[in-house]
Motif scaffolding. Sequence first.
Motif, PDB file in Angstrom:
ATOM      1  N   GLU A  42       0.850  -1.193   0.000  1.00  0.00           N
ATOM      2  CA  GLU A  42       0.000   0.000   0.000  1.00  0.00           C
ATOM      3  C   GLU A  42       0.885   1.242   0.000  1.00  0.00           C
ATOM      4  O   GLU A  42       1.598   1.504   0.975  1.00  0.00           O
ATOM      5  CB  GLU A  42      -0.918  -0.010   1.223  1.00  0.00           C
ATOM      6  CG  GLU A  42      -1.947   1.088   1.233  1.00  0.00           C
ATOM      7  CD  GLU A  42      -2.949   0.990   0.086  1.00  0.00           C
ATOM      8  OE1 GLU A  42      -3.358   2.049  -0.415  1.00  0.00           O
ATOM      9  OE2 GLU A  42      -3.318  -0.129  -0.301  1.00  0.00           O
ATOM     10  N   ASP A  44       2.403   5.110   0.081  1.00  0.00           N
ATOM     11  CA  ASP A  44       2.147   6.396   0.720  1.00  0.00           C
ATOM     12  C   ASP A  44       2.848   7.534  -0.033  1.00  0.00           C
ATOM     13  O   ASP A  44       2.735   8.687   0.354  1.00  0.00           O
ATOM     14  CB  ASP A  44       2.517   6.381   2.207  1.00  0.00           C
ATOM     15  CG  ASP A  44       3.948   5.962   2.481  1.00  0.00           C
ATOM     16  OD1 ASP A  44       4.740   5.809   1.536  1.00  0.00           O
ATOM     17  OD2 ASP A  44       4.279   5.770   3.664  1.00  0.00           O
ATOM     18  N   TYR A  45       3.571   7.193  -1.104  1.00  0.00           N
ATOM     19  CA  TYR A  45       4.203   8.168  -1.983  1.00  0.00           C
ATOM     20  C   TYR A  45       4.088   7.676  -3.418  1.00  0.00           C
ATOM     21  O   TYR A  45       3.869   6.479  -3.652  1.00  0.00           O
ATOM     22  CB  TYR A  45       5.697   8.331  -1.664  1.00  0.00           C
ATOM     23  CG  TYR A  45       5.970   9.101  -0.403  1.00  0.00           C
ATOM     24  CD1 TYR A  45       6.094  10.486  -0.428  1.00  0.00           C
ATOM     25  CD2 TYR A  45       6.104   8.449   0.813  1.00  0.00           C
ATOM     26  CE1 TYR A  45       6.339  11.191   0.739  1.00  0.00           C
ATOM     27  CE2 TYR A  45       6.356   9.142   1.972  1.00  0.00           C
ATOM     28  CZ  TYR A  45       6.471  10.515   1.938  1.00  0.00           C
ATOM     29  OH  TYR A  45       6.714  11.208   3.084  1.00  0.00           O
ATOM     30  N   LYS A 101       6.024   2.656  -0.773  1.00  0.00           N
ATOM     31  CA  LYS A 101       5.909   2.888   0.675  1.00  0.00           C
ATOM     32  C   LYS A 101       7.290   3.317   1.129  1.00  0.00           C
ATOM     33  O   LYS A 101       8.301   2.681   0.794  1.00  0.00           O
ATOM     34  CB  LYS A 101       5.486   1.599   1.380  1.00  0.00           C
ATOM     35  CG  LYS A 101       5.382   1.707   2.865  1.00  0.00           C
ATOM     36  CD  LYS A 101       4.018   2.140   3.256  1.00  0.00           C
ATOM     37  CE  LYS A 101       3.865   2.071   4.779  1.00  0.00           C
ATOM     38  NZ  LYS A 101       2.789   2.887   5.236  1.00  0.00           N
TER      39      LYS A 101
END
Length: 106
Positions: A42, A44-45, A101
């Motif tokens: 998942e 995040d950037y 991530k």
Amino acid sequence: MAGLATLDAIRDADNPWVFRELMDEENLEPWGVTRLIVSGVEPDYAIELSEANINAAVESLRCHKQYLSALGSHPDPQEMITGMTSEAGQSAGVDHALGIKLYKMR
């Protein structure tokens, strides 16, 4: 296993007590990374990718003919790469991206 070995290497390379002989005999100081980037989780950037990046990735994957044939039903490299990067790009507000991530190590 490769992921765990990578994390072990990151940890050990920054620990002056693990390979003491490298400091004493080779004058090598501990070395550490500030960030670990992981894909396939998942994100995040997002890292924006150019058309040249996409083309290079497609051609690189196409060069692995024996690997792809062994998989049997592998999707076309062009479809797979553009699909993955378009989806990540849409989430990031750009045409193509690699979702990652980011873990801070220090």
